[in-house]
Scaffold this motif. Structure first.
Motif, PDB file in Angstrom:
ATOM      1  N   VAL A   1      44.874  55.658  48.513  1.00 24.19           N
ATOM      2  CA  VAL A   1      44.700  55.854  47.074  1.00 24.19           C
ATOM      3  C   VAL A   1      45.768  55.109  46.274  1.00 24.19           C
ATOM      4  CG1 VAL A   1      46.101  57.934  46.761  1.00 24.19           C
ATOM      5  CG2 VAL A   1      44.038  57.612  45.385  1.00 24.19           C
ATOM      6  N   GLY A   2      46.929  54.892  46.868  1.00 27.51           N
ATOM      7  CA  GLY A   2      47.970  54.164  46.165  1.00 27.51           C
ATOM      8  C   GLY A   2      48.174  52.747  46.655  1.00 27.51           C
ATOM      9  N   GLU A   3      47.271  52.263  47.510  1.00 27.34           N
ATOM     10  CA  GLU A   3      47.418  50.919  48.073  1.00 27.34           C
ATOM     11  C   GLU A   3      47.240  49.859  46.988  1.00 27.34           C
ATOM     12  OE1 GLU A   3      48.126  47.982  50.840  1.00 27.34           O
ATOM     13  OE2 GLU A   3      48.489  50.140  50.912  1.00 27.34           O
ATOM     14  N   TYR A   4      48.078  48.846  47.063  1.00 27.76           N
ATOM     15  CA  TYR A   4      48.075  47.801  46.036  1.00 27.76           C
ATOM     16  C   TYR A   4      47.991  46.400  46.647  1.00 27.76           C
ATOM     17  CZ  TYR A   4      49.707  44.911  42.132  1.00 27.76           C
ATOM     18  OH  TYR A   4      49.809  43.950  41.162  1.00 27.76           O
ATOM     19  N   GLY A   5      48.948  46.056  47.497  1.00 34.63           N
ATOM     20  CA  GLY A   5      49.076  44.675  47.956  1.00 34.63           C
ATOM     21  C   GLY A   5      47.876  44.147  48.711  1.00 34.63           C
ATOM     22  N   SER A   6      47.335  44.946  49.626  1.00 33.33           N
ATOM     23  CA  SER A   6      46.228  44.449  50.442  1.00 33.33           C
ATOM     24  C   SER A   6      44.898  44.480  49.709  1.00 33.33           C
ATOM     25  CB  SER A   6      46.116  45.292  51.726  1.00 33.33           C
ATOM     26  OG  SER A   6      45.829  46.637  51.416  1.00 33.33           O
ATOM     27  N   VAL A   7      44.838  45.125  48.530  1.00 31.97           N
ATOM     28  CA  VAL A   7      43.574  45.282  47.814  1.00 31.97           C
ATOM     29  C   VAL A   7      43.395  44.223  46.739  1.00 31.97           C
ATOM     30  CG1 VAL A   7      42.196  46.849  46.396  1.00 31.97           C
ATOM     31  CG2 VAL A   7      43.528  47.750  48.297  1.00 31.97           C
ATOM     32  N   ILE A   8      44.459  43.883  46.028  1.00 31.77           N
ATOM     33  CA  ILE A   8      44.296  43.024  44.848  1.00 31.77           C
ATOM     34  C   ILE A   8      43.779  41.635  45.211  1.00 31.77           C
ATOM     35  CG2 ILE A   8      45.997  44.257  43.482  1.00 31.77           C
ATOM     36  CD1 ILE A   8      48.001  42.058  44.200  1.00 31.77           C
ATOM     37  N   PHE A   9      44.031  41.166  46.436  1.00 22.43           N
ATOM     38  CA  PHE A   9      43.555  39.843  46.818  1.00 22.43           C
ATOM     39  C   PHE A   9      42.059  39.844  47.113  1.00 22.43           C
ATOM     40  CE2 PHE A   9      48.088  39.684  47.758  1.00 22.43           C
ATOM     41  CZ  PHE A   9      48.444  38.480  47.188  1.00 22.43           C
ATOM     42  N   ILE A  10      41.599  40.857  47.835  1.00 21.29           N
ATOM     43  CA  ILE A  10      40.200  40.882  48.243  1.00 21.29           C
ATOM     44  C   ILE A  10      39.306  41.510  47.173  1.00 21.29           C
ATOM     45  CG2 ILE A  10      40.257  43.146  49.381  1.00 21.29           C
ATOM     46  CD1 ILE A  10      38.563  41.933  51.627  1.00 21.29           C
ATOM     47  N   ALA A  11      39.897  42.240  46.210  1.00 26.22           N
ATOM     48  CA  ALA A  11      39.091  42.928  45.202  1.00 26.22           C
ATOM     49  C   ALA A  11      38.565  41.984  44.133  1.00 26.22           C
ATOM     50  CB  ALA A  11      39.898  44.049  44.564  1.00 26.22           C
ATOM     51  N   GLY A  12      39.342  40.980  43.764  1.00 26.26           N
ATOM     52  CA  GLY A  12      38.937  40.115  42.661  1.00 26.26           C
ATOM     53  C   GLY A  12      39.377  40.632  41.311  1.00 26.26           C
ATOM     54  N   ASN A  13      39.695  41.951  41.208  1.00 31.40           N
ATOM     55  CA  ASN A  13      40.298  42.555  40.016  1.00 31.40           C
ATOM     56  C   ASN A  13      39.451  42.347  38.764  1.00 31.40           C
ATOM     57  OD1 ASN A  13      42.491  43.069  41.773  1.00 31.40           O
ATOM     58  ND2 ASN A  13      43.323  41.048  41.331  1.00 31.40           N
ATOM     59  N   LEU A  14      38.161  42.585  38.878  1.00 32.42           N
ATOM     60  CA  LEU A  14      37.267  42.493  37.732  1.00 32.42           C
ATOM     61  C   LEU A  14      37.238  43.835  37.013  1.00 32.42           C
ATOM     62  CD1 LEU A  14      34.293  40.609  39.417  1.00 32.42           C
ATOM     63  CD2 LEU A  14      36.160  39.633  38.072  1.00 32.42           C
ATOM     64  N   PRO A  15      37.603  43.881  35.719  1.00 31.48           N
ATOM     65  CA  PRO A  15      37.584  45.161  34.994  1.00 31.48           C
ATOM     66  C   PRO A  15      36.199  45.812  35.047  1.00 31.48           C
ATOM     67  CG  PRO A  15      38.753  43.498  33.723  1.00 31.48           C
ATOM     68  CD  PRO A  15      38.117  42.782  34.886  1.00 31.48           C
ATOM     69  N   MET A  16      36.209  47.129  35.209  1.00 35.82           N
ATOM     70  CA  MET A  16      34.997  47.957  35.270  1.00 35.82           C
ATOM     71  C   MET A  16      34.216  47.771  36.564  1.00 35.82           C
ATOM     72  SD  MET A  16      35.173  49.547  32.353  1.00 35.82           S
ATOM     73  CE  MET A  16      33.565  50.323  32.320  1.00 35.82           C
ATOM     74  N   LEU A  17      34.692  46.907  37.467  1.00 32.77           N
ATOM     75  CA  LEU A  17      33.951  46.669  38.701  1.00 32.77           C
ATOM     76  C   LEU A  17      34.849  46.778  39.928  1.00 32.77           C
ATOM     77  CD1 LEU A  17      31.292  45.967  40.061  1.00 32.77           C
ATOM     78  CD2 LEU A  17      31.862  43.531  39.777  1.00 32.77           C
ATOM     79  N   THR A  18      35.878  45.951  40.032  1.00 34.57           N
ATOM     80  CA  THR A  18      36.735  45.950  41.218  1.00 34.57           C
ATOM     81  C   THR A  18      38.208  46.115  40.865  1.00 34.57           C
ATOM     82  OG1 THR A  18      36.915  43.522  41.190  1.00 34.57           O
ATOM     83  CG2 THR A  18      35.128  44.491  42.496  1.00 34.57           C
ATOM     84  N   GLU A  19      38.495  46.653  39.715  1.00 36.21           N
ATOM     85  CA  GLU A  19      39.883  46.858  39.308  1.00 36.21           C
ATOM     86  C   GLU A  19      40.328  48.247  39.744  1.00 36.21           C
ATOM     87  OE1 GLU A  19      42.209  45.623  35.339  1.00 36.21           O
ATOM     88  OE2 GLU A  19      40.819  47.310  35.058  1.00 36.21           O
ATOM     89  N   ILE A  20      41.420  48.333  40.510  1.00 38.87           N
ATOM     90  CA  ILE A  20      41.908  49.608  41.013  1.00 38.87           C
ATOM     91  C   ILE A  20      42.941  50.181  40.045  1.00 38.87           C
ATOM     92  CG2 ILE A  20      41.455  49.072  43.430  1.00 38.87           C
ATOM     93  CD1 ILE A  20      44.415  48.328  43.703  1.00 38.87           C
ATOM     94  N   ALA A  21      43.176  51.480  40.143  1.00 41.61           N
ATOM     95  CA  ALA A  21      44.081  52.164  39.221  1.00 41.61           C
ATOM     96  C   ALA A  21      45.529  51.678  39.348  1.00 41.61           C
ATOM     97  CB  ALA A  21      43.996  53.672  39.436  1.00 41.61           C
ATOM     98  N   PRO A  22      46.082  51.460  40.563  1.00 42.05           N
ATOM     99  CA  PRO A  22      47.457  50.945  40.626  1.00 42.05           C
ATOM    100  C   PRO A  22      47.622  49.598  39.912  1.00 42.05           C
ATOM    101  CG  PRO A  22      46.834  51.843  42.745  1.00 42.05           C
ATOM    102  CD  PRO A  22      45.597  51.841  41.905  1.00 42.05           C
ATOM    103  N   LEU A  23      46.620  48.725  39.983  1.00 43.82           N
ATOM    104  CA  LEU A  23      46.707  47.461  39.258  1.00 43.82           C
ATOM    105  C   LEU A  23      46.700  47.701  37.754  1.00 43.82           C
ATOM    106  CD1 LEU A  23      46.692  44.376  39.134  1.00 43.82           C
ATOM    107  CD2 LEU A  23      44.192  44.468  39.289  1.00 43.82           C
ATOM    108  N   LEU A  24      45.927  48.653  37.293  1.00 40.91           N
ATOM    109  CA  LEU A  24      45.886  48.964  35.864  1.00 40.91           C
ATOM    110  C   LEU A  24      47.245  49.475  35.388  1.00 40.91           C
ATOM    111  CD1 LEU A  24      43.895  48.892  33.534  1.00 40.91           C
ATOM    112  CD2 LEU A  24      43.286  51.249  34.052  1.00 40.91           C
ATOM    113  N   ILE A  25      47.942  50.232  36.239  1.00 39.56           N
ATOM    114  CA  ILE A  25      49.288  50.686  35.883  1.00 39.56           C
ATOM    115  C   ILE A  25      50.229  49.492  35.741  1.00 39.56           C
ATOM    116  CG2 ILE A  25      51.278  51.983  36.740  1.00 39.56           C
ATOM    117  CD1 ILE A  25      49.333  53.939  38.021  1.00 39.56           C
ATOM    118  N   VAL A  26      50.139  48.545  36.672  1.00 38.16           N
ATOM    119  CA  VAL A  26      50.991  47.354  36.599  1.00 38.16           C
ATOM    120  C   VAL A  26      50.688  46.554  35.331  1.00 38.16           C
ATOM    121  CG1 VAL A  26      51.543  45.168  37.734  1.00 38.16           C
ATOM    122  CG2 VAL A  26      51.277  47.239  39.090  1.00 38.16           C
ATOM    123  N   ILE A  27      49.418  46.445  34.982  1.00 40.36           N
ATOM    124  CA  ILE A  27      49.043  45.707  33.768  1.00 40.36           C
ATOM    125  C   ILE A  27      49.646  46.363  32.532  1.00 40.36           C
ATOM    126  CG2 ILE A  27      47.095  45.096  32.289  1.00 40.36           C
ATOM    127  CD1 ILE A  27      45.441  44.699  34.814  1.00 40.36           C
TER     128      ILE A  27
END
Length: 277
Positions: free
Chosen positions: A210-236
């Protein structure tokens, strides 16, 4: 005497309790208290609005939904791997046992880059899946799920393995002599004994995912409303100097994670008498 209490067999209880409470306060409680108090600088209405924005809710759904699904997948996979490592002897067993711990030692960013290269549309696995089945893994929620399964699997294996090693084979043999099939012995003898350990592994895998960040942001693509995870939103939000807004999302994650882990702990307590029986 009414106020008399028997002395503890272990000396130093007062000192050890004081050190424990001091450590918990300094390392755990104070940071959590700061996290809980920071969002209310915005006011109750603004803090609630900061958490209930559609983008935040979508990120929370993805983070917690994928973490729960990944932990649920890790349980049977981890049980299978632990069973093979404990019950069978085969060439390369020690090597396979050491490979289980790779997600522990591998930097999360390296794991993310490796998974992205593997499951990208032009990757070794992603290209055949896309060409033959039309499946796309990387830059979708499926990629997030695979990354979380990868980082959480060792927790289940290492939690179940010692319990399975200590489980006497005589119990399965006794069930077989009483006419039970292999499936019945597994369901009625082995799984009840392993249930608390499986729940512990589930909780650990969920907490890591639930708190994973590093291994997810590369494969997720970080598209808002689709593949953006909560830890990345905190960093933003931190990069935007919105510290109270970042703390509000963090507090929401803390409350939700605590609720899930509390439910897992309650279920584990209910299963312990059954496992001992």
């Amino acid at each position: 005497m009414t106020g008399w209490r028997p002395r503890s067999a272990l000396p130093g209880f007062g000192l050890s309790l004081g050190v424990t409470l001091l450590w918990l306060s300094a390392i755990v409680l104070l940071p959590l208290a700061a996290l809980a108090l920071r969002p209310w600088e915005l006011g109750v209405a603004s803090a609630w609005e900061s958490v209930t924005q559609p983008r935040v809710l979508a990120a929370l759904r993805l983070s917690f939904g994928a973490a729960l699904a990944a932990a649920a997948l890790d349980v049977p996979l981890g049980l299978l791997i632990a069973w093979v490592l404990v019950r069978y002897r085969f060439p390369g067993r020690r090597l396979a046992d050491a490979m289980v711990d790779l997600p522990f030692a591998l930097p999360t960013a390296v794991a993310g880059v490796a998974l992205t290269a593997l499951y990208a549309p032009n990757g070794w696995v992603g290209e055949p899946l896309g060409a033959s089945l039309g499946w796309r893994i990387a830059f979708t929620p499926w990629g997030v799920l695979i990354a979380l399964v990868f980082v959480g699997l060792p927790f289940v294996v290492r939690t179940v393995e010692p319990v399975l090693r200590d489980l006497p084979a005589e119990a399965e043999e006794a069930a077989a002599t009483l006419g039970a099939t292999r499936a019945q012995a597994l369901r009625r003898v082995v799984l009840p004994a392993l249930a608390p350990a499986l729940l512990t592994g589930f909780g650990l895998a969920f907490a890591r995912a639930v708190g994973e960040y590093g291994s997810v942001i590369f494969i997720a693509g970080n598209l808002p409303m689709l593949t953006e995870i909560a830890p990345l939103l905190i960093v933003i939000r931190l990069e935007e100097f919105d510290y109270a807004g970042a703390a509000a999302v963090g507090l929401a994650m803390l409350v939700l994670a605590f609720g899930v882990l509390l439910a897992v702990n309650a279920a584990q307590r209910r299963l312990r008498p059954w496992a001992r029986a």
